[in-house]
Design a protein around this motif. Structure first.
Motif, PDB file in Angstrom:
ATOM      1  N   GLY A  61       1.454  -7.864  -2.710  1.00  0.00           N
ATOM      2  CA  GLY A  61       1.347  -6.933  -1.526  1.00  0.00           C
ATOM      3  C   GLY A  61       2.232  -6.384  -1.221  1.00  0.00           C
ATOM      4  N   GLY A  62       1.759  -4.773   0.071  1.00  0.00           N
ATOM      5  CA  GLY A  62       2.595  -4.069  -0.172  1.00  0.00           C
ATOM      6  C   GLY A  62       3.481  -3.691   1.186  1.00  0.00           C
ATOM      7  N   TYR A  63       4.194  -2.584   0.658  1.00  0.00           N
ATOM      8  CA  TYR A  63       5.481  -2.438   1.872  1.00  0.00           C
ATOM      9  C   TYR A  63       3.898  -0.958   1.673  1.00  0.00           C
ATOM     10  N   LYS A  64       4.316  -0.242   2.677  1.00  0.00           N
ATOM     11  CA  LYS A  64       3.863   1.000   3.585  1.00  0.00           C
ATOM     12  C   LYS A  64       2.363   0.574   3.666  1.00  0.00           C
ATOM     13  N   ALA A  65       1.229   2.234   3.551  1.00  0.00           N
ATOM     14  CA  ALA A  65       0.120   2.437   3.202  1.00  0.00           C
ATOM     15  C   ALA A  65      -0.539   0.835   3.070  1.00  0.00           C
ATOM     16  N   SER A  66       0.173   0.489   1.878  1.00  0.00           N
ATOM     17  CA  SER A  66      -0.866  -0.540   0.294  1.00  0.00           C
ATOM     18  C   SER A  66      -0.532  -1.695   1.473  1.00  0.00           C
ATOM     19  N   GLY A  67      -0.835  -2.285   2.534  1.00  0.00           N
ATOM     20  CA  GLY A  67      -0.452  -3.067   2.939  1.00  0.00           C
ATOM     21  C   GLY A  67      -0.371  -3.800   4.009  1.00  0.00           C
ATOM     22  N   ILE A  68      -0.208  -5.264   4.522  1.00  0.00           N
ATOM     23  CA  ILE A  68       0.095  -5.615   5.877  1.00  0.00           C
ATOM     24  C   ILE A  68       0.440  -7.364   4.719  1.00  0.00           C
ATOM     25  N   GLY A  69       1.270  -8.012   4.380  1.00  0.00           N
ATOM     26  CA  GLY A  69       1.447  -9.827   4.211  1.00  0.00           C
ATOM     27  C   GLY A  69       1.452  -9.439   2.715  1.00  0.00           C
ATOM     28  N   ARG A  70       1.424 -11.313   2.516  1.00  0.00           N
ATOM     29  CA  ARG A  70       1.449 -11.103   0.800  1.00  0.00           C
ATOM     30  C   ARG A  70       0.773 -12.151   1.081  1.00  0.00           C
ATOM     31  N   GLU A  71      -0.068 -11.971  -1.170  1.00  0.00           N
ATOM     32  CA  GLU A  71      -1.038 -13.169  -1.526  1.00  0.00           C
ATOM     33  C   GLU A  71       0.088 -13.537  -2.340  1.00  0.00           C
TER      34      GLU A  71
END
Ligand code: NAP
Ligand code: MG
Length: 489
Positions: free
Chosen positions: A457-467
């Motif tokens: 999953g992402g820091y910054k604009a790559s997202g929110i949360g993890r898979e």
């Protein structure tokens, strides 16, 4: 790996049907959306464009199934997911061929990422669920109870369709959530195939529901519905922001897996040849239509010319062709729109003075959205080919003037999904890994096999949360603190 090898013409393409409340339906008055094979441009199937009534029925089924499903034991759910993993194993070759036909991914890649990897993700989530502490007393005497969040709306993209569905379905079901899934319009058939496997594995009616249609219509109606408690989205930044705003307005959880413009940073002590060749390979998987592709190769200034030479030779070695042909190493792009977007970026970069090797419509094809892989040099750091996610076979080379400058360039992006770092000095490689703002960092090409439990999953604009793994499971869980209830242990 998976079961027997199959010829594509033996793969049964799922009919245009909806899977709601454990029942298949094909209402005759619905619009059908065709599904194309991007290698042939032929229609290979179609799916139903949902109406509001279909969507309401899907959420109602998921809501009704929630109580009984959440009340089952973890072991019961784990056994059903084991059965689904077994089905994925047995039918993996069919799924891989079907996904290759929908997306144009070479079958050799498809077997690994659309069949074998989803199977191992599913099995790993089952393991995580079996070892999760679902209820325990903490050191303060508080009883901690983990409960499913509720009805999950899962919206997935087309680039690694089976993986992206399983990465949501597995933790949602393991925790006791129920799901309404909308797959991407370009690749919905594998989702219907997966629904058949869920049904055959004995997953109860209403626990998994699959609705189909276009993002702008069906997708938007789903998002605007009040039927869900959590939305898990993988796709573009634009749509992700919109979904996040809707979820924020209702104070419900949104897990967002968005795009990337990931760096591969090579320090001057690294083996340039290996670093560049590996980066090219990782960048051009699935014709570069990969959110975590390392699309910015950042090498020492003095090595730019040699890096370009190695990269251009590696790019030229790709064999473009029919995804099902075992000699093919790069298929077409997923759609005409995707091809035109990629070519548009490259033409504009050329017009601004960039040097582009490759990056043109491939010769010798009567049909198919083929683009030759592109190596781009002589671009400014703010050029759109450097800053924007292109989602095609485009690798941009940039020069750095040492460690600090390399870190600056690597982090000079709105995104932060993944990164690769290369150095012969383990301490420097580690320092680089720690300085880059990204959800995953790979040191010196460590890649395969990708552990199915490594959080993604992402820091910054790559997202929110993890898979994936324990972090992925957590996204689907609420935490309740009960005071005054003491376990006897
Ligand atoms: P997209 O347009 O954002 O679509 C993703 C999904 O959202 C599809 O199912 C799409 O349906 C649906 N959708 C579109 N508009 C919607 C709306 N208004 N409301 C609800 N749903 C809507 O992205 P894409 O073009 O399919 O995929 C490529 C993008 O995804 C890239 O930017 C890539 O980086 C990103 N991606 C990220 C990850 C990650 O894990 N971080 C993984 C893969 C891809 P339709 O397909 O029917 O339009
Ligand atoms: Mg789209």
């Amino acid at each position: 790996m998976t079961g027997t090898e199959l010829a594509p013409d033996t793969v049964v393409v799922p009919d245009a049907r909806l899977y709601i409340d454990g029942r298949w339906s094909s209402p005759s008055d619905r619009e059908l959306v065709p599904v194309h094979n991007p290698a042939t441009e032929q229609v290979i199937g179609s799916v139903i464009e949902c109406t509001r009534a279909d969507i309401d029925a899907a959420f109602a089924a998921a809501r009704q199934a929630l109580g009984p499903w959440a009340a089952t034991t973890v072991e019961h759910r784990a056994e059903l997911l084991d059965a689904l993993a077994d089905a994925l194993h047995d039918r993996g070759e069919e799924l891989a061929v079907l996904a290759s036909m929908e997306i144009g991914m070479p079958l050799t890649e498809s077997r690994a990422v659309q069949a074998a990897f989803p199977e191992s993700v599913l099995r790993s989530i089952v393991d995580v669920a079996r070892t999760t502490r679902w209820e325990y007393d903490d050191e303060s005497g508080t009883t901690i109870v983990r409960e499913p969040v509720g009805v999950v709306l899962a919206i997935t993209p087309w680039n690694f369709p089976v993986h992206q569905i399983i990465a949501k379905l597995a933790p949602a079901l393991a925790t006791g959530c129920t799901v309404v899934l909308k797959p991407a319009e370009l690749t919905p058939l594998n989702a219907l195939f997966l629904a058949e496997l869920c049904d055959a594995a004995g997953i109860p009616a209403g626990v998994v529901n699959v609705v189909t249609g276009r993002g702008s219509t069906t997708g938007e109606m789903l998002v605007q519905s009040e039927g869900y408690d959590l939305v898990s989205f993988t796709g573009s930044l634009t749509v992700g922001k919109h979904i996040g705003q809707v979820a924020g307005g209702r104070v419900i959880r949104a897990t967002l897996e968005l795009g990337g413009k990931s760096p591969a940073v090579v320090l001057d002590d690294a083996d340039l040849e290996i670093a560049v060749r590996t980066t090219v390979r990782n960048c051009f998987t699935n014709a570069g239509q990969k959110c975590n592709a390392p699309t910015r190769l950042i090498v020492p200034d003095g090595e730019l010319a040699r890096a370009r030479e190695i990269a251009v030779a590696a790019a030229a070695s790709y064999v473009l062709g029919d995804p099902i042909d075992p000699s093919t190493t790069m298929g077409p792009l997923a759609s005409a729109a995707q091809r035109d977007k990629v070519l548009g970026y490259l033409d504009a970069a050329r017009a601004r003075g960039a040097t582009v090797a490759g990056g043109v419509r491939a010769d010798g094809f009567d049909a198919g959205y083929y683009v030759t892989p592109a190596i781009v040099t002589d671009v400014g750091e703010n050029d759109p080919v450097v800053t924007d996610e292109i989602f095609g076979p485009v690798l941009v080379l940039l020069g750095h003037q040492g460690f600090d400058d390399a870190v600056r360039i690597a982090n000079d992006t709105p995104y932060g999904l993944s990164a690769e770092v290369w150095s012969a000095d383990p301490a420097l490689a580690e320092a680089l890994a720690r300085h880059i703002a990204a959800g995953q960092v790979r040191i010196n090409g460590v890649r395969s096999p990708q552990p199915p439990v490594a959080p993604f999953g992402g820091y910054k604009a790559s997202g929110i949360g993890r898979e994936l793994g324990r972090f992925g499971l957590d996204e689907y869980l609420e935490t309740k603190a009960v005071l005054g209830l003491h376990h006897k242990s």
